[in-house]
Design an enzyme around this catalytic site. Structure first.
Site, PDB file in Angstrom:
ATOM      1  N   HIS A 132      82.614 -65.737   9.415  1.00  0.00           N
ATOM      2  CA  HIS A 132      81.360 -66.147  10.070  1.00  0.00           C
ATOM      3  C   HIS A 132      81.281 -67.659  10.257  1.00  0.00           C
ATOM      4  CE1 HIS A 132      79.712 -62.161  10.017  1.00  0.00           C
ATOM      5  NE2 HIS A 132      79.769 -62.060   8.704  1.00  0.00           N
ATOM      6  N   ASP A 192      86.306 -56.354   9.632  1.00  0.00           N
ATOM      7  CA  ASP A 192      85.108 -56.414   8.792  1.00  0.00           C
ATOM      8  C   ASP A 192      83.962 -55.712   9.537  1.00  0.00           C
ATOM      9  OD1 ASP A 192      83.900 -58.354   6.367  1.00  0.00           O
ATOM     10  OD2 ASP A 192      82.432 -57.931   7.946  1.00  0.00           O
ATOM     11  N   HIS A 234      81.046 -56.695   9.995  1.00  0.00           N
ATOM     12  CA  HIS A 234      80.261 -57.662  10.757  1.00  0.00           C
ATOM     13  C   HIS A 234      81.134 -58.404  11.764  1.00  0.00           C
ATOM     14  CE1 HIS A 234      78.411 -57.196   6.704  1.00  0.00           C
ATOM     15  NE2 HIS A 234      77.330 -57.018   7.439  1.00  0.00           N
TER      16      HIS A 234
HETATM   17  C1  SP5 Z   1      81.709 -61.759   5.187  1.00  0.00           C
HETATM   18  C2  SP5 Z   1      80.562 -60.809   5.351  1.00  0.00           C
HETATM   19  O1  SP5 Z   1      80.742 -59.616   5.263  1.00  0.00           O
HETATM   20  N1  SP5 Z   1      79.352 -61.360   5.523  1.00  0.00           N
HETATM   21  C3  SP5 Z   1      78.210 -60.524   5.702  1.00  0.00           C
HETATM   22  C4  SP5 Z   1      76.944 -61.292   5.633  1.00  0.00           C
HETATM   23  C5  SP5 Z   1      75.743 -60.399   5.761  1.00  0.00           C
HETATM   24  N2  SP5 Z   1      74.569 -61.074   5.371  1.00  0.00           N
HETATM   25  C6  SP5 Z   1      73.308 -60.560   5.826  1.00  0.00           C
HETATM   26  C7  SP5 Z   1      73.222 -59.083   5.652  1.00  0.00           C
HETATM   27  C8  SP5 Z   1      71.957 -58.513   6.240  1.00  0.00           C
HETATM   28  C9  SP5 Z   1      72.037 -57.020   6.109  1.00  0.00           C
HETATM   29  N3  SP5 Z   1      70.843 -56.370   6.454  1.00  0.00           N
HETATM   30  C10 SP5 Z   1      70.644 -55.156   5.677  1.00  0.00           C
HETATM   31  C11 SP5 Z   1      70.696 -53.915   6.500  1.00  0.00           C
HETATM   32  C12 SP5 Z   1      70.855 -52.746   5.594  1.00  0.00           C
HETATM   33  N4  SP5 Z   1      71.169 -51.561   6.361  1.00  0.00           N
HETATM   34 ZN    ZN Z   2      81.154 -58.174   6.580  1.00  0.00          ZN
END
Ligand code: SP5
Ligand code: ZN
Length: 339
Positions: A159, A195, A197
């Site tokens: 990220h 990943d 994300h």
């Molecule tokens: C490296 C990596 O995997 N970073 C991920 C960062 C995510 N941070 C914010 C997560 C927000 C998730 N929202 C919750 C939804 C539950 N279904």
């Molecule tokens: Zn991730």
């Protein structure tokens, strides 16, 4: 397969993140690494320390002012009489200035960060630097002839952009590895990001370049973090046109949809004619992951590993996310064993 890791990761710990309107203990913990190390030990895969790389090595993919900020941020925080964890609370969104970097630490944090989920503590800089050195070492080894290496990086990196941090990431380990491979003679390098994300930082860093292909499979930004990048119509610009490919999938996707997207992604990499591969290896696609919504089971990770390994490319695997700590080791190993 040689495994690179630094114990210095543990200095990045103890923060809280803003999650669903509350401050909760970070999902991205040192314990994640403990579980991966245990799985590696069971598989009799020894772990090696990284080589030293100077801060200058970071400037091939990061902005110098940004790196300076990361390096000094917590000292500046302490100089203001504060201690503990730093989180920003204001950001330069539309209509606000981002050409001028505030001198004060709160404004500077908001300038460089893009979320309130990525705390900086006293040991963050050293841990992030060590993580970058792990990735650079793993890439150097592949350039020296290893078929594949595993960079057990923590904190993760995908990220982090040229001058932004967020999503638990500070320095972009995968981008540094890809750049190291380029600098050591691989003409065309592909980054495959699996990943959960979208790897917004890696995409941004290589968006205008035709020598590094970025391909990502992830939860759709329409509903999933990081929300503001990762759509299928992002294809790269200028010399990079056609060298970014995104495969956003709906939250709740299972193996069938995932397998089809991965097959297409691998086809892109083969057509690109990659000479080497970097895998941004997140295992937060696992059904038990606490912050993600794909439905992959443990048995699917060896299948993913086998599909990627079939490219037969020199490969650096770089650890990204994965927050179901108990299972993270087995899931990572499932991928590594295919190599
Ligand atoms: C490296 C990596 O995997 N970073 C991920 C960062 C995510 N941070 C914010 C997560 C927000 C998730 N929202 C919750 C939804 C539950 N279904
Ligand atoms: Zn991730």
């Amino acid at each position: 397969m040689r495994v690179i890791h630094s114990h210095r990761h543990a200095g990045h710990d103890g923060g809280f993140e803003l999650h669903r309107g509350e401050l909760v203990p970070c999902f991205e913990t040192p314990t994640r690494v403990v579980h991966i190390l245990r799985a590696l030990e069971r598989a009799e895969m020894p772990v090696e320390a990284p080589r030293e790389f100077s801060v200058d090595a970071l400037l091939r993919v990061h902005d110098a002012g940004f790196v300076e900020f990361l390096r000094n941020a917590h000292a500046q925080w302490r100089a203001h009489g504060r201690s503990g964890s730093m989180l920003p609370s204001g950001f330069p969104a539309r209509g606000l200035r981002r050409d001028r970097i505030p001198a004060g630490i709160n404004g500077m944090m908001g300038h460089y960060a893009f979320d309130a989920g990525t705390p900086i503590v006293e040991g963050t800089w050293d841990a992030a630097l060590s993580s970058a050195q792990v990735a650079l070492t793993a890439a150097a080894l592949v350039a020296e002839g290893e078929r594949s290496t595993y960079a057990l990086c923590r904190p993760p990196g995908h990220h982090a952009g040229r001058s932004t941090y967020g999503g638990y990431c500070f320095l972009n380990n995968a981008a540094l590895a890809a750049q190291e491979l380029r600098d050591r003679g691989f003409g065309r390098v592909a980054v495959l990001d699996v990943d959960y994300h979208h790897g917004n930082g890696t995409q941004e860093i290589f968006y205008t370049r035709g020598d590094v292909l970025f391909v990502s499979i992830h939860g759709t930004p329409d509903t999933e973090y990081p929300y503001f990048l990762g759509y299928a119509d992002e294809r790269g610009i200028d010399a990079g046109e056609g060298f970014t490919r995104n495969f956003p999938l709906p939250a709740g996707s299972g193996w069938e949809g995932y397998r089809a997207a991965l097959a297409e992604a691998l086809e892109e990499i083969a057509q690109f004619g990659a000479d080497a591969l970097v895998v941004s290896l997140g295992v937060d696609t696992f059904e038990g992951d606490p912050i993600s919504s794909f439905k992959l089971a443990g048995r699917h990770f060896p299948l993913i590993g086998a599909m990627i390994a079939a490219l037969l490319l020199p490969t650096v695997l770089v650890q990204e996310g994965g927050y179901a700590a108990e299972e993270i080791g087995e899931n990572v190993l499932g991928i590594l064993e295919a190599f």
